[in-house]
Structure formats: C-alpha cells, structure tokens
Design an enzyme around this catalytic site. Structure first.
Site, PDB file in Angstrom:
ATOM      1  N   SER A 179       0.759  -1.192   0.157  1.00  0.00           N
ATOM      2  CA  SER A 179       0.147   0.064   0.059  1.00  0.00           C
ATOM      3  C   SER A 179       0.646   1.261  -0.006  1.00  0.00           C
ATOM      4  CB  SER A 179      -0.097   0.477   0.947  1.00  0.00           C
ATOM      5  OG  SER A 179      -0.045   0.449   2.470  1.00  0.00           O
ATOM      6  N   HIS A 207      -5.786  -3.625  -2.043  1.00  0.00           N
ATOM      7  CA  HIS A 207      -4.641  -3.123  -3.173  1.00  0.00           C
ATOM      8  C   HIS A 207      -4.914  -3.328  -4.708  1.00  0.00           C
ATOM      9  CE1 HIS A 207      -5.127   0.797  -0.576  1.00  0.00           C
ATOM     10  NE2 HIS A 207      -4.436   0.225  -0.232  1.00  0.00           N
ATOM     11  N   LYS A 238     -12.081   0.668  -1.456  1.00  0.00           N
ATOM     12  CA  LYS A 238     -11.496   1.243  -2.862  1.00  0.00           C
ATOM     13  C   LYS A 238     -11.804   1.266  -3.726  1.00  0.00           C
ATOM     14  CE  LYS A 238      -7.087   0.563   0.458  1.00  0.00           C
ATOM     15  NZ  LYS A 238      -8.064  -0.413   1.862  1.00  0.00           N
TER      16      LYS A 238
END
Length: 390
Positions: A179, A207, A238
């Site tokens: 990240s 991610h 996300k």
C-alpha cells in the site's frame, strides 16, 4: 490532576518533528477533482481507483436497498440473522474470485485481523513480509502465535524462515499490492515455497481488488494461480467504491470463521445500502473492463511523467506511486506546498513507513483526465525544484 496530561508532550513532540497532521476537510463528493479545506484540488489521495464511489448505478442500488430494507441490519449476523442481501453478495464474490465460499466483514482491517487471529494460536508460526498492512500485523499479535518477519520481497529470507519454523501450523501472509510502495508481491515464488514447506498461504488483496487481474479479480488471477492460495482477503472500500472487506477461500474456512471470527461475531453487519452498492460494483467490473484499462493508461502516464522530472518513485508497479523524499519534515513541506498549488497528495512518514523512507504517496484513478494529471505533474515540477528535490 489530568490523567492524560502526558499526551500534551507527545503531541508537541510530533509537532516538533514536523509530522503532526490535521485531516483536511472534504466538501462534496470524493472525486478526482475535489474541494478540500475550501480549495479546488487535483485529488491524488483517494483509493477510489475506478471512480465508482459516486457512480449513479451504485447510488441507485444503495437508495433502492435502503428504501426496501432500511438503514441498518439490527445486530450481528449470528444473533439477528443474515439478511439475504448479504448472502447474495457473498455468493457473487465467491464466483468472482473463483473459490468455494466468501464471508463479508465490516472492513478490510477486520477481515485481515479477524482471520489471522481466528485460525492461529500460541503453538503456531506466522511468517510475514515486513511491509504488510497494519491489520495483518495486529491480527498476528492478537493470535499470540510466534511472528517471523522477513525483509520485503526477500525469497531467500522467506525460505530460511520456513526452514526454521517449528510451529504446529505455519502461515505465510503477504499483501498482494503493497500500500505504500505500489509494488506487487512475488506471488508465484511465494506459492512455490509455501507448498514446498506445507504452509498455509494468505494474500491481502486490498489494493489489488478491482485493479489487477481480469476485471479486477486480484493478484491470484493476475498470476493465474487459482487454487494455489488458501486464503484471499479483498476490500469493498477502495476500487469497489464503498465500505467493507471479505475473505474468500474453501467452504470449511468460511464455516469456521462464522463460528469463531470475533469481528463477525461481535460487530453489527453492513447496512443493506452498502451491500447493494458493492454488489452493483462487482457487476460493473465485469461489464465494463474499460474502466480498468483507463486506470492503467493514467497510471503509466503519471508515473512516467514523475520519473522524467527526476523524482524517485521506488518500485511502484501499480496506481500507487510514491514520491520518495526521505526526510520527514521536507516531505510534509512538499505535501503542503503541492496543496497550495492545487494538488492534494498526502505526506507519509513514520510509523506508516520506516524512518528515512518518508514520501508523498500519490494514487491515480480512472476518473482523472490527462489534463488533471498534467496539471499535477506541473505542480510537482515547480515545487520539486523549489525544494531542491529535482
């Protein structure tokens, strides 16, 4: 006497180091160009990779579910029962990830921490990459297992840790995409080592979800390693645009988590609107792969632009692109000056990253235009020269 008076000095220490930060206030939607502290800026700090947080389809799905099912689920699923909308999303996610089953958690942090602390105990060993997310670190501590940390991406060190592991069970755990550095785990090599030594393998794809693999299926799909990874953790917070996390894997894993994972047992489940929006986003990923194509087009353009200017972007391979400065105070000055120039990119320092590795972390999204990114590059050029960084 004020029992918390010691915090005054701790806060002053942070200020003296130049790393004390006050979160900026967002007015309006989380967009590629947004208003923070009343200033219109290019937003390079959001994990909204595909711009779905504001998409009309997700809004409509959330509104319809709220109107039909209300704003809350009432209690934890083990007490109030599981709403059918939650189960429908879990079935859809399992199919998306090509696994037997899936369990949704209230956040990606809870998915990681709850899973690691649930399946391991004092007699076990956890082998963890040194740059793994804090949720993995906290889950490892909560498990009370022996923790071995290997240098980032060092496969020789991972092999040595596996060779010397004497626990009842051994878990190898890694981020799929790291990240703060934006590099991708060496998953094929990790899979090989885990199988050789009979270790459980867990990948945190926070991610990578919606970013890597076919239609955003993640790191396992990116490397075509289906069936080779025991536990996959994903996020709904996300690229998916909403809130939450999930664990995907064999049915027996999910069955056990339902019985023993503390976040599942002791935290109220998502509101129906959040679940409905996530389900709609999964549909969109499969219907509109051009969103991910645009994300990668923007990523390549911006990373190359930063490198051409002379900035150090580390080992970034993804839309997470750090501008590594090193000095913590100068990093924060860079972030503040960029904001004054109309670019919002957060300065990141210890303890989020090691001392001497401070950076401004940028995240490119599919919602940025090339004009947005060029504006940001021009600001980096101006401030970088001003501060003697390039």
């Amino acid at each position: 006497m004020d029992a918390l008076s010691f915090l005054d000095q701790e806060i002053q220490n942070l200020k003296d180091q130049g790393v004390y930060r006050i979160p900026r206030v967002l007015s309006g939607e989380q967009q590629a160009v947004a208003y923070y502290d009343g200033r219109r800026v290019i937003n390079l700090s959001s994990n909204n990779y595909l711009g779905l947080a504001n998409h009309p389809r997700l809004k409509e799905a959330a509104i319809k579910a709220t109107e039909k099912l209300g704003v809350g689920s009432g209690a934890v699923r083990s007490i109030a029962g599981t709403m059918d909308i939650h189960r429908e999303l879990e079935v859809k996610l399992a199919e998306f990830k090509n696994v037997e089953a899936c369990l949704v958690f209230q956040s990606g942090f809870q998915a990681n921490a709850g899973t690691v602390s649930c399946i391991l105990g004092r007699e076990d060993v956890i082998i963890s990459d040194e740059l793994n997310h804090a949720s993995i670190i906290d889950g490892s501590r909560l498990s009370r297992a022996q923790i071995k940390v290997f240098p980032h991406g060092d496969m020789d060190a991972l092999r040595e840790a596996l060779e010397t592991s004497e626990g009842r069970r051994t878990l190898v755990v890694t981020d799929g995409v790291f990240s703060m550095d934006g590099d991708i785990a060496k998953l094929p090599e990790i899979v090989k080592l885990a199988k050789e030594y009979g270790a459980i393998l867990m990948v945190d794809d926070a991610h990578a979800s919606g970013v890597l693999g076919r239609c955003g299926r993640g790191t396992v799909d990116h490397f075509n390693l289906h069936g080779e990874v025991d536990i996959q953790v994903g996020t709904l917070s996300k690229a998916i645009g909403g809130l939450g996390g999930y664990v995907a894997g064999p049915q027996k894993l999910i069955d056990y988590l339902v019985q023993r994972a503390r976040p599942f047992l002791f935290s109220t489940s998502h509101p129906p609107g959040v679940i409905a929006a996530a389900s709609e986003a999964i549909d969109m990923l499969q219907e509109q792969p051009e969103l991910i194509d645009k994300l990668w087009e923007n990523t390549d353009f911006f990373r190359q632009g930063l490198q051409n200017l002379g900035f150090d972007t580390g080992n970034s391979e993804t839309p997470i692109i750090p501008v590594i400065v090193g000095d913590e105070r100068k990093t924060m000055i860079l972030a503040d000056r960029l904001f004054e120039e109309g670019v919002f990119a957060q300065g990141i320092a210890f303890p989020t990253v090691p001392r001497g590795k401070a950076r401004v972390r940028t995240i490119v999204t599919a919602a940025h235009s090339q004009a947005d990114l060029q504006y940001a590059l021009d600001a980096f050029a101006k401030v970088g020269r001003e501060l003697g960084l390039i």
